[in-house]
Scaffold this motif. Structure first.
Motif, PDB file in Angstrom:
ATOM      1  N   ALA A 186      76.397 -12.149 -99.261  1.00  0.00           N
ATOM      2  CA  ALA A 186      75.034 -11.983 -99.773  1.00  0.00           C
ATOM      3  C   ALA A 186      74.563 -13.354-100.231  1.00  0.00           C
ATOM      4  CB  ALA A 186      75.012 -10.982-100.927  1.00  0.00           C
ATOM      5  N   HIS A 189      79.103  -7.464-108.438  1.00  0.00           N
ATOM      6  CA  HIS A 189      77.901  -8.289-108.241  1.00  0.00           C
ATOM      7  C   HIS A 189      76.717  -7.352-107.996  1.00  0.00           C
ATOM      8  CE1 HIS A 189      75.344 -11.166-105.735  1.00  0.00           C
ATOM      9  NE2 HIS A 189      75.531 -11.830-106.857  1.00  0.00           N
ATOM     10  N   SER A 233      73.940  -7.558-104.979  1.00  0.00           N
ATOM     11  CA  SER A 233      74.333  -7.185-103.622  1.00  0.00           C
ATOM     12  C   SER A 233      75.181  -5.925-103.571  1.00  0.00           C
ATOM     13  CB  SER A 233      75.114  -8.335-102.969  1.00  0.00           C
ATOM     14  OG  SER A 233      76.339  -8.564-103.649  1.00  0.00           O
ATOM     15  N   LYS A 234      75.433  -5.323-104.748  1.00  0.00           N
ATOM     16  CA  LYS A 234      76.293  -4.139-104.838  1.00  0.00           C
ATOM     17  C   LYS A 234      77.663  -4.404-104.208  1.00  0.00           C
ATOM     18  CE  LYS A 234      72.399  -0.884-104.900  1.00  0.00           C
ATOM     19  NZ  LYS A 234      71.787   0.321-104.298  1.00  0.00           N
ATOM     20  N   THR A 235      78.201  -5.589-104.544  1.00  0.00           N
ATOM     21  CA  THR A 235      79.495  -6.011-103.999  1.00  0.00           C
ATOM     22  C   THR A 235      80.564  -5.960-105.076  1.00  0.00           C
ATOM     23  OG1 THR A 235      78.491  -7.460-102.340  1.00  0.00           O
ATOM     24  CG2 THR A 235      80.768  -7.917-102.932  1.00  0.00           C
ATOM     25  N   THR A 292      79.683  -3.011-100.625  1.00  0.00           N
ATOM     26  CA  THR A 292      80.621  -3.937 -99.987  1.00  0.00           C
ATOM     27  C   THR A 292      81.791  -4.180-100.928  1.00  0.00           C
ATOM     28  OG1 THR A 292      78.812  -5.082 -98.843  1.00  0.00           O
ATOM     29  CG2 THR A 292      80.914  -6.242 -98.979  1.00  0.00           C
ATOM     30  N   ARG A 305      82.808  -2.321 -95.553  1.00  0.00           N
ATOM     31  CA  ARG A 305      81.421  -1.915 -95.797  1.00  0.00           C
ATOM     32  C   ARG A 305      81.120  -0.495 -95.321  1.00  0.00           C
ATOM     33  NH1 ARG A 305      79.460  -7.662 -94.019  1.00  0.00           N
ATOM     34  NH2 ARG A 305      78.654  -8.540 -95.962  1.00  0.00           N
TER      35      ARG A 305
END
Length: 250
Positions: free
Chosen positions: A4, A179, A182-184, A226, A236
């Motif tokens: 991202a 995060h 970015s939905k990581t 992710t 993912r």
């Protein structure tokens, strides 16, 4: 690999015990510089530099290193990076991991028995000199000063923001990082990817497997698209659903 904006997964292929171990530190970049999450094995500093260069970053850009936990494949190149950095680095970790990272206590998973087992498992064609060097590294693991402590739920300002998630079990003070922009999830070793599938913690690598299972259940509270696993890379495929499946089977 760019995950991202400002978030990159590094891929380091490290010769290890007759094979190749691929590990995945994370690099965060913003207008203030660079943050590295975990530092790989001892001796991989050149690989880290090369991987950072691919994303137009260098060691002199680093201002912070986050160590997710004490294992040697995560702290290995910390002292080298600290030595090569032109500025004093912020080194952040959980309070329970600090004494091990600093060398005040022996790494939990490195005992005389595990050292003997690791040396014995080396391929027969490994030279006596390399065997000796390998044993010496295990007996005298790398260390570096931790000058900042991380706690569950803490917010960090890097690359749009990070949330610290305490995910103990693999080690007592293991953390993951979320995060939100970015939905990581930077899972470190709380999760692994094997054969393209996202899996829970590996029992034999956990100091407290039951605690590690509870940490996986904790991750289901986050909206994740992710996952970066230190061992396995990026995943993912319907992450929330997959985490729920893993948690239900635990």
């Amino acid at each position: 690999m760019q995950i991202a904006a400002g978030l990159f997964m590094l891929e380091l292929s490290v010769p290890m015990m007759g094979g190749i171990d691929v590990i995945h530190p994370t690099l965060l970049l913003d207008q203030n510089g660079a943050v590295l999450v975990d530092t790989g094995y001892p001796g991989v500093f050149p690989l880290i530099c090369k991987a950072m260069d691919q994303h137009h970053a260098a060691v002199q850009d680093l201002h912070t290193i986050i160590i997710t936990h004490q294992d040697i494949d995560h702290i290995g190149s910390l002292p080298t990076i600290m030595q090569e950095s032109p500025q004093k680095l912020n080194v952040l970790a959980h309070e329970l991991e600090k004494p091990y990272i600093q060398g005040d206590q022996l790494l939990i998973k490195i005992t005389p028995e595990t050292i003997d087992k690791a040396v014995a498992s080396l391929p027969a064609d490994i030279s006596p000199e390399w065997r000796k060097a390998f044993r010496s590294t295990l007996e005298n693991p790398p260390k570096g000063e931790v000058n900042g402590l991380l706690a569950d739920g803490q917010k960090l300002p890097y690359a749009g923001g990070l949330t610290v998630i305490a995910t103990p079990g693999h080690t007592p003070g293991h953390i993951s990082l979320y995060h939100p922009p970015s939905k990581t999830l930077i899972a470190a070793d709380a999760l692994v990817i094997t054969g393209g599938q996202l899996l829970g913690p590996v029992p034999e690598y956990c100091v407290n497997y039951e605690q590690a299972l509870q940490s996986v259940k904790k991750l289901t509270a986050y909206d994740i698209e992710t996952v970066i696993c230190y061992h396995g890379g990026v995943y993912r495929n319907s992450v929330n659903q997959r985490l729920a499946e893993i948690a239900a089977d635990l």
